[in-house]
Scaffold this motif. Sequence first.
Motif, short mmCIF file in Angstrom:
data_model
loop_
_atom_site.label_atom_id
_atom_site.label_comp_id
_atom_site.label_asym_id
_atom_site.label_seq_id
_atom_site.Cartn_x
_atom_site.Cartn_y
_atom_site.Cartn_z
N PHE A 173 6.22 -4.56 -11.44
CA PHE A 173 5.19 -4.20 -12.41
C PHE A 173 5.09 -2.49 -12.43
CE2 PHE A 173 3.83 -8.11 -10.96
CZ PHE A 173 3.79 -8.96 -12.26
N GLN A 174 6.29 -1.79 -12.42
CA GLN A 174 6.38 -0.27 -12.29
C GLN A 174 5.49 0.28 -13.77
OE1 GLN A 174 10.27 1.20 -11.85
NE2 GLN A 174 9.59 3.32 -12.18
N SER A 175 5.51 -0.40 -14.63
CA SER A 175 5.01 -0.08 -15.88
C SER A 175 3.52 -0.10 -15.96
CB SER A 175 5.16 -1.08 -17.07
OG SER A 175 6.77 -1.02 -17.47
N THR A 230 7.68 2.50 -2.13
CA THR A 230 9.08 2.13 -1.84
C THR A 230 9.54 1.35 -2.93
OG1 THR A 230 8.54 0.46 -0.11
CG2 THR A 230 9.03 2.86 0.53
N HIS A 231 8.75 0.25 -3.53
CA HIS A 231 9.21 -0.66 -4.38
C HIS A 231 7.94 -0.93 -5.19
CE1 HIS A 231 7.51 -4.29 -2.81
NE2 HIS A 231 7.46 -3.82 -1.74
N PHE A 232 7.98 -1.58 -6.49
CA PHE A 232 7.07 -1.78 -7.39
C PHE A 232 6.79 -3.39 -7.56
CE2 PHE A 232 8.55 2.28 -8.41
CZ PHE A 232 7.18 3.07 -8.76
N HIS A 233 7.25 -4.20 -6.40
CA HIS A 233 7.29 -5.71 -6.71
C HIS A 233 6.13 -6.11 -6.13
CE1 HIS A 233 11.38 -6.50 -8.06
NE2 HIS A 233 11.73 -5.33 -7.26
N CYS A 234 5.36 -7.15 -6.66
CA CYS A 234 4.16 -7.73 -6.21
C CYS A 234 4.15 -9.28 -6.57
CB CYS A 234 2.95 -7.28 -6.98
SG CYS A 234 2.59 -5.47 -6.82
N ALA A 283 -2.97 -10.91 -5.85
CA ALA A 283 -1.79 -10.78 -5.35
C ALA A 283 -1.39 -10.57 -4.08
CB ALA A 283 -1.04 -9.61 -6.32
N ASN A 284 -0.39 -10.66 -3.61
CA ASN A 284 -0.20 -10.15 -2.05
C ASN A 284 -0.24 -8.68 -1.88
OD1 ASN A 284 2.21 -9.77 -3.49
ND2 ASN A 284 3.40 -9.09 -1.60
N ARG A 285 0.14 -7.83 -2.94
CA ARG A 285 -0.43 -6.40 -3.11
C ARG A 285 -0.49 -5.90 -4.47
NH1 ARG A 285 4.82 -3.49 -4.12
NH2 ARG A 285 4.03 -1.65 -2.80
N PHE A 286 -0.97 -4.63 -4.70
CA PHE A 286 -0.97 -4.25 -5.97
C PHE A 286 -0.96 -2.54 -5.83
CE2 PHE A 286 -4.23 -7.54 -6.31
CZ PHE A 286 -3.96 -8.14 -7.60
N LEU A 287 -0.39 -2.22 -7.08
CA LEU A 287 0.30 -0.79 -7.26
C LEU A 287 -0.84 0.07 -7.45
CD1 LEU A 287 3.36 -1.56 -9.00
CD2 LEU A 287 3.19 -1.12 -6.51
N TRP A 288 -0.71 1.30 -7.39
CA TRP A 288 -2.36 2.42 -7.67
C TRP A 288 -2.16 2.24 -9.02
CZ3 TRP A 288 -1.52 8.25 -7.17
CH2 TRP A 288 -2.85 8.77 -7.34
N GLY A 289 -3.55 2.02 -9.57
CA GLY A 289 -4.01 1.91 -10.93
C GLY A 289 -3.45 0.65 -11.60
N MET A 290 -2.77 -0.34 -10.96
CA MET A 290 -2.07 -1.44 -11.51
C MET A 290 -3.06 -2.25 -12.29
SD MET A 290 0.10 -4.36 -9.46
CE MET A 290 0.22 -5.82 -10.17
N VAL A 291 -4.21 -2.69 -11.81
CA VAL A 291 -5.14 -3.65 -12.46
C VAL A 291 -5.74 -3.15 -13.73
CG1 VAL A 291 -7.30 -5.00 -12.29
CG2 VAL A 291 -5.77 -5.01 -10.15
N ARG A 292 -6.25 -1.90 -13.52
CA ARG A 292 -7.02 -1.00 -14.65
C ARG A 292 -5.85 -0.96 -15.87
NH1 ARG A 292 -9.18 4.11 -12.20
NH2 ARG A 292 -9.62 4.48 -14.41
#
Length: 254
Positions: A151-153, A162-166, A187-196
């Motif tokens: 979910f790098q986008s 280190t990676h963009f996999h969730c 999810a097991n983890r979220f990226l910065w700003g991912m949900v919004r």
Amino acid sequence: MRYFIELSYRGTAYHGWQTQANGVSVQITLEAALTQRLGKPIYIMGSGRTDAGVHAKQQFAHFDVEEPLNLTEAFIYSINCILPEDIAIHAIFPVQPNDHARFSANSRYYQYHVTRQKNAFQSSLTYHFRPHLDIERMNAACAILLQHTNFQSFSKARANVTHFHCRLDFAYWQHTNADCLTFHIKANRFLWGMVRTIVGTMLEIGQGRMSLEQFEQIILARDRTIAGRAAPANGLYLVDVGYPAEVLAQRQKE
């Protein structure tokens, strides 16, 4: 000894969870209250960082002390009396020395609340968004989302990861009443700003301004610049943080 704190907060007045130089955070406010109550410096580690204006119905943090605490109802009440009204501690309980609020967590569940009607009492707690939204198309986009793990986008460009996999457990939109929509995602983890960013992109789909094919191409491109703009922080809630049962064992006894 290590202790976990279970708490909730309304994020409107704070510059996010994490301590920072340019504003008051939930973390520094909580540390100040614990330090005042215990009479010694207390530093905490949260399960994750929520952005400025984001709320938490359930958040966990841990801290270490040299001596055992007397975890009475009056003890927790006394800390809540020190804290401002928009932060509330629900429980404090002992855990093992290697249990970690962030790294021991195995899931996070967020909700995003959208309302079509302006509400004078909810302006900082929901996103007022007037255009009509096609919930069926938005849920079709959710089905596409669940087929992917990168979910790098949807991650802020300068995110230091280190990676963009969730691993997503679920993602769906639901009518809570005639005028309100809630987005659920776990999810097991979220990226910065991912949900919004996911929400902001799906609002484009719901208005018919983006096709499902375009949405999948955004995911595959792994390029934040082509996704939709992030939805405002005020509609986002951290709802649940999951841990292995053994981590929370003492919580049930308190």
